[in-house]
Design a protein around this motif. Sequence first.
Motif, mmCIF file in Angstrom:
data_model
loop_
_atom_site.group_PDB
_atom_site.id
_atom_site.type_symbol
_atom_site.label_atom_id
_atom_site.label_comp_id
_atom_site.label_asym_id
_atom_site.label_seq_id
_atom_site.Cartn_x
_atom_site.Cartn_y
_atom_site.Cartn_z
ATOM 1 N N UNK A 355 0.833 -1.203 0.000
ATOM 2 C CA UNK A 355 0.000 0.000 0.000
ATOM 3 C C UNK A 355 0.868 1.254 0.000
ATOM 4 N N UNK A 356 1.896 1.279 0.843
ATOM 5 C CA UNK A 356 2.753 2.460 0.930
ATOM 6 C C UNK A 356 3.475 2.721 -0.395
ATOM 7 N N UNK A 357 3.915 1.671 -1.072
ATOM 8 C CA UNK A 357 4.619 1.870 -2.346
ATOM 9 C C UNK A 357 3.692 2.426 -3.420
ATOM 10 N N UNK A 358 2.437 1.977 -3.412
ATOM 11 C CA UNK A 358 1.486 2.544 -4.379
ATOM 12 C C UNK A 358 1.227 4.012 -4.072
ATOM 13 N N UNK A 359 1.166 4.359 -2.783
ATOM 14 C CA UNK A 359 0.980 5.760 -2.402
ATOM 15 C C UNK A 359 2.210 6.593 -2.752
ATOM 16 N N UNK A 360 3.390 6.032 -2.578
ATOM 17 C CA UNK A 360 4.616 6.753 -2.926
ATOM 18 C C UNK A 360 4.627 7.102 -4.409
ATOM 19 N N UNK A 361 4.232 6.131 -5.251
ATOM 20 C CA UNK A 361 4.211 6.374 -6.694
ATOM 21 C C UNK A 361 3.221 7.472 -7.064
ATOM 22 N N UNK A 362 2.109 7.567 -6.322
ATOM 23 C CA UNK A 362 1.104 8.588 -6.608
ATOM 24 C C UNK A 362 1.524 9.965 -6.103
ATOM 25 N N UNK A 363 2.065 10.001 -4.888
ATOM 26 C CA UNK A 363 2.333 11.296 -4.261
ATOM 27 C C UNK A 363 3.686 11.878 -4.668
ATOM 28 N N UNK A 364 4.680 10.997 -4.851
ATOM 29 C CA UNK A 364 6.033 11.467 -5.174
ATOM 30 C C UNK A 364 6.566 10.663 -6.371
ATOM 31 N N UNK A 365 5.999 10.856 -7.553
ATOM 32 C CA UNK A 365 6.352 9.986 -8.694
ATOM 33 C C UNK A 365 7.826 9.989 -9.060
ATOM 34 N N UNK A 366 8.545 11.079 -8.793
ATOM 35 C CA UNK A 366 9.958 11.149 -9.159
ATOM 36 C C UNK A 366 10.887 10.797 -8.010
ATOM 37 N N UNK A 367 10.321 10.648 -6.831
ATOM 38 C CA UNK A 367 11.176 10.460 -5.657
ATOM 39 C C UNK A 367 11.684 9.037 -5.520
ATOM 40 N N UNK A 368 10.939 8.079 -6.077
ATOM 41 C CA UNK A 368 11.304 6.674 -5.841
ATOM 42 C C UNK A 368 12.685 6.355 -6.398
ATOM 43 N N UNK A 369 12.961 6.765 -7.641
ATOM 44 C CA UNK A 369 14.265 6.472 -8.232
ATOM 45 C C UNK A 369 15.384 7.151 -7.448
ATOM 46 N N UNK A 370 15.149 8.380 -7.027
ATOM 47 C CA UNK A 370 16.168 9.091 -6.245
ATOM 48 C C UNK A 370 16.436 8.383 -4.922
ATOM 49 N N UNK A 371 15.367 7.904 -4.274
ATOM 50 C CA UNK A 371 15.542 7.195 -3.002
ATOM 51 C C UNK A 371 16.321 5.898 -3.199
ATOM 52 N N UNK A 372 16.003 5.173 -4.276
ATOM 53 C CA UNK A 372 16.733 3.930 -4.556
ATOM 54 C C UNK A 372 18.222 4.214 -4.746
#
Length: 793
Positions: A355-372
Amino acid sequence: MAQAISKQDAAVQANAPYPSPAWSAAAATKFRSPRLRPSLVERSALIQRLTALAEDRRVTLVCAPAGFGKSTLLAQFAAQPDLPAETVWLSLDEDDNDPNRLFVSLLGALQKVRLDWRQDPQVLASQVDTGGPGARAAVSGLVNALCSYPGERLLLVIDDLHRIGDPGALQLLDTLIDKLPPETGLVIGSRTEPGLSLPRWRARGELGELLAGDLLFNEEDAMVFANSRPAGALPPEFVRQALIRTEGWAAGLQLMFGAEESVAASDADVSMGCADRHLFAYFAAEALAGLPPDLRDFLLHCSILPELDPARCAAASGRDDSRRILEELYRRNLFLTVLDDRVPVLRLHDLFRDYLQSELALRFPKAEEESHARVAAVEPVAPRAVTHWLKAGRWDEAVAEILRCAEPLMAEGGYALLERWIRQLPEETPRQCPEVAQLLGTCHWARYDFLGMRKPLELACAGYRRRGDTESLARVLVMLGRSLQATGDLEACAELLREADSIDAGVSVHLRSAFHSVRAWQALADGRPQDVAPALQAMADAAERDLTTLFPAISDVFNTFFYGLPGTLAPLRRLRELCAAWSARQPVHWQVEAMAQTAWPDFWRGEKESAIAALEAQSRFLERIEALPPLCINLYQLRCRILAASGDFDGAAAMGNRNLQIVDAPEFGSLAPTWRRSIVLNSAAVYWMAQDAQALAGLMPQLEAAQRPEEWPAIETGRAKVLGQLALLEGRLDEAEFELLRARELYQRWRLPNFMGNICPCAARGHRRGRHRPLADGTPRAADAATIACPCG
């Protein structure tokens, strides 16, 4: 035609003999059961049931959908101070979804158990690629170690088996469970019923089961759960309603207790149902909305992590107070499992993390790659770092990390994982980076895919030529040469050897010696049998000066193809002596030891007693190293010949059939068709010695099939010989004379004496019998009768 190789040769070609085990670099939490919260409901009756089942069942399965408390129950079970068994823990993840990675993880879980290992665990792991003979042999080695367990009961607890869907991995586990000694058992947690032999174990009373209905909370459990909350007790009527609406689903209860006000205000007719993901997301949103913004954003950004600890979370979130926030999240009793309460290290429940990962993709679409990318830079576990770099789309960093991981992974047979990583890189990467192309070719080599390895190795050669890296180019040329020979492109291999000659002065003595091995194989394949012995002698001469040049040059020389060729016996015997001298000084690669143990030189010298003694030593070596296919073929072929020479033709034929079973296994790969025909020729030699026309005729459909492009011309020599022998046995003398004379002509260039024998005596007998036909009544002439039992094979 092709020579066989081992699963570990790839690591050697990469200059990596025996690195430290990959599981030593795995996250320690993988092999550690979760810590238990003080507020957990102790479901004593359920734990007692599980304990009773695990005490004497071969395997106990705890199977229920997500959120039923399987992991908690297993952790409570393993943590019992009075449990009459030693337990080890293994949490599975997506990277374990192939036979090799699963086996390596099993070894990692057992690393602290006192066991007597007859084989090096890392060597066992290197044999596991698919679920075939190599995997079965490795499982046997593991079972032998488990049989040495000094205690009364050892239990391996495996959580999250639903992550394993690969048929080969499940077959490996199935085989292990079937062979477990009585003092060892498995306790498995899974969301779904695994593809194992559950019906058979159930029918035998060897399977214990706790299913979803057994894990549902009753009213007493729910009340204890509600009253143990740090936020305080809940009204009994609310708890009863929650129990009805969730139907006893633990995850649903936890969410409803955590969002009491929202639940109370919601439609009372809404039922959560067991493991309802949509309603879980609804109430999870309520729980997330109730958090302070800093905690909420922290959770969202850290949901990319398989485990939450201060260092990784600091990288993912960009915050420097990660320890404080983790402690706060722990106190709030969210969907977190405690793996280590000192650091702390937490793990999000799968449902909550999804659930949190789906919310992350919606709220911060560009942040996931940077966090990785930030996490990858600090991740100490190399395979996890690779995954983060890949998800970040940072290809250069991913390639660098993959190459750092490659040596230990290849030494343990982890080629499937390496290939999965490479497939996630851009398509042009192998063209741009020769190291990646070489690694991909090596992965194909490990599963005997000589056709598949050619293209990436050619890309690697092109890249190293552009770079001017002569040593790396030479190393890949050795591998590519064997690929070209194995696939029958002898002209391309001849061109390759000309290039090798041109760079000979600029490469190491080890690679120069390896090229002598390639030249020996090329001479055999190309119809120059007189050139094989000089190449072998050059290898022996180099080893006289430096024993370490024996490897990788000796690779596959222990196989039987070179015996019986002009002048080869002396250098082969010398190579055996040198390999024995080296292996007596220090641990060596198994191919060096295989050459040191081979009994073929004694057999070809006609020294029966010493050949049988050497065969027994070779058998013990095979038992210790376990059943690598090329070693088995070698051993069974020699037994076949010794039995046939002793007149035991049925036993000899059985050995030939065992070799056919080996090459017919799927994991033998593209080598199967070429090896198969050679082994059929060996069986034909046995039937000719037995004068069994019917059995010989039964082989003809396999021998008369059209020659494949990858087969060497020597196959036609063997086919002509067997056609002539069968015609001779069946009295078709003109045909026998024609085929045997044709075989003799072909034999001058293309021959495999150790498989097809010497053509000339048979040809002479066929020619003689063609001239001296039987008498009118069909009785053979006396001179011909003396030759009818010709044992030439």
